[in-house]
Design a protein around this motif. Structure first.
Motif, short mmCIF file in Angstrom:
data_model
loop_
_atom_site.label_atom_id
_atom_site.label_comp_id
_atom_site.label_asym_id
_atom_site.label_seq_id
_atom_site.Cartn_x
_atom_site.Cartn_y
_atom_site.Cartn_z
N SER A 43 0.93 -1.11 0.15
CA SER A 43 -0.11 -0.04 0.03
C SER A 43 0.75 1.23 -0.05
O SER A 43 0.41 2.30 -0.48
N TYR A 46 1.35 3.10 -3.47
CA TYR A 46 0.14 3.81 -3.96
C TYR A 46 0.03 5.09 -3.12
O TYR A 46 -0.36 6.04 -3.80
N GLU A 49 2.66 7.83 -4.49
CA GLU A 49 2.40 8.27 -5.95
C GLU A 49 1.01 9.15 -5.69
O GLU A 49 1.10 10.25 -6.72
N LEU A 50 0.13 8.72 -4.79
CA LEU A 50 -0.90 9.50 -4.87
C LEU A 50 -0.67 11.14 -4.32
O LEU A 50 -1.20 12.06 -4.67
N TYR A 147 -9.67 -1.88 2.71
CA TYR A 147 -9.67 -0.52 2.21
C TYR A 147 -11.26 -0.02 2.47
O TYR A 147 -11.54 1.18 2.46
N ARG A 230 -9.62 10.21 -2.52
CA ARG A 230 -8.58 8.99 -2.67
C ARG A 230 -7.55 9.44 -1.80
O ARG A 230 -6.79 8.38 -1.38
N TYR A 231 -7.05 10.39 -1.73
CA TYR A 231 -5.80 10.95 -1.05
C TYR A 231 -6.02 10.37 0.54
O TYR A 231 -5.35 9.71 1.10
N SER A 234 -6.56 6.72 1.15
CA SER A 234 -5.01 5.78 0.99
C SER A 234 -4.38 6.25 2.24
O SER A 234 -3.64 5.29 2.72
N ASN A 238 -3.14 3.50 4.79
CA ASN A 238 -1.89 2.90 5.05
C ASN A 238 -1.42 3.19 6.72
O ASN A 238 -0.98 2.05 7.20
#
Length: 304
Positions: A43, A46, A49-50, A147, A230-231, A234, A238
């Motif tokens: 995770s 991801y 990168e996000l 998730y 999404r940010y 995520s 994590n």
């Protein structure tokens, strides 16, 4: 068998049964750590990168957005605390709670009202026992989060960030969780998720190269609106995975310590039991010898 010896044997049986339980829990926690570590490793790229994508949008536009724009005078801050649902993990939950308390005091010292969100029964019990208000809480998934769990926890936080402060919204969003460093080291950390600091994002990324320029369709604001949930999801996911790995490692260490202590206690009780048995044998021999001596004296007196 003497009463004292029976007490020692009963305690030895009790401690032996406890040792079997703690050993089994240690092995279960050790087996779950490997899976949790793999999920953290999967995770993290991801989330990284996000964060870079959000940073690229923020640096490439002048749009004011809750994701990247700090309020002129922030008045309310949300704090999400991640603890465990179960105990027997040493100081895992208490250390995270202490970190959240320090963060809360610092934010209040800055003149901000703190709104607390809690994940895990230990955190909920802590605030409930002290009759302190919790905006929302979630339980039942801390040792194996998904998730979907992170998305469920992120929904009210995203809503609070996008609302005006006068309507119950918040200006900042912080998260407190336990970072998994190694099998022996887990550190409670606090991090500000929103507004995103561009300098912090670059430091977390570890890459100092210049970001390319982008054209946004339909607009930078729409892109940020799409990236915001999404940010947050995520980052929470994590953090949940990091916390789960830390919880299993802390529980394994606590159960290993309990197993070792039980073994030492069994040795100590066995020595005491052996000493009690030896004392009983010595007393019985003394009684036999004394009885034989008394019988011999009585026999000798009757022969005279």
């Amino acid at each position: 068998m003497g009463a004292q010896l029976r007490v020692y044997k009963r305690r030895i049986r009790s401690v032996t049964a406890t040792k079997k339980i703690t050993k089994a829990m240690e092995m279960i926690a050790a087996s779950r750590i490997v899976k949790a570590q793999r999920q953290v490793a999967a995770s993290t790229p991801y989330a990284t990168e996000l964060t870079r994508a959000v940073t690229a949008v923020a640096t490439g536009s002048t749009t004011k957005h809750p994701l990247t724009t700090e309020a002129d005078a922030p008045a309310r801050a949300a704090v999400l605390l991640i603890t465990s649902d179960r105990g027997l993990a040493g100081g895992y939950s208490s250390n995270a709670i202490k970190a959240a308390e320090r963060l809360t005091e610092r934010l209040r010292g800055e003149g901000k009202e703190v709104v607390t969100y809690v994940i895990g029964r230990k955190g909920v019990a802590y605030y409930g026992f002290r009759e302190r208000k919790i905006a929302e809480s979630w339980t039942g998934f801390t040792d194996s989060p998904t998730y979907a769990d992170a998305k469920r926890a992120a929904a009210p936080l995203i809503e609070a960030v996008t609302q005006e402060t006068a309507e119950g919204g918040v200006d900042e969003l912080h998260i407190v969780f336990t970072e998994f460093v190694s099998m022996m080291t887990q550190n409670p950390v606090e991090s500000r998720m929103l507004p995103l600091s561009l300098d912090t994002a670059k430091d977390e990324d570890g890459k100092g190269e210049l970001l390319p320029l982008f054209d946004f369709e339909p607009s930078a604001e729409d892109v940020l609106d799409a990236l915001l949930p999404r940010y947050v999801e995520s980052r929470i996911y994590n953090a949940l995975l990091q916390a789960a790995a830390s919880e299993h490692a802390a529980r394994r260490r606590a159960m290993k310590s309990a197993t070792d202590n039980a073994g030492e206690l069994i040795k100590s009780l066995s020595r005491l039991a052996n000493a009690a048995r030896q004392a009983e044998i010595t007393q019985e021999i003394s009684e036999i010898v004394g009885g034989a001596s008394a019988l011999a004296d009585a026999t000798a007196g009757s022969d005279k």
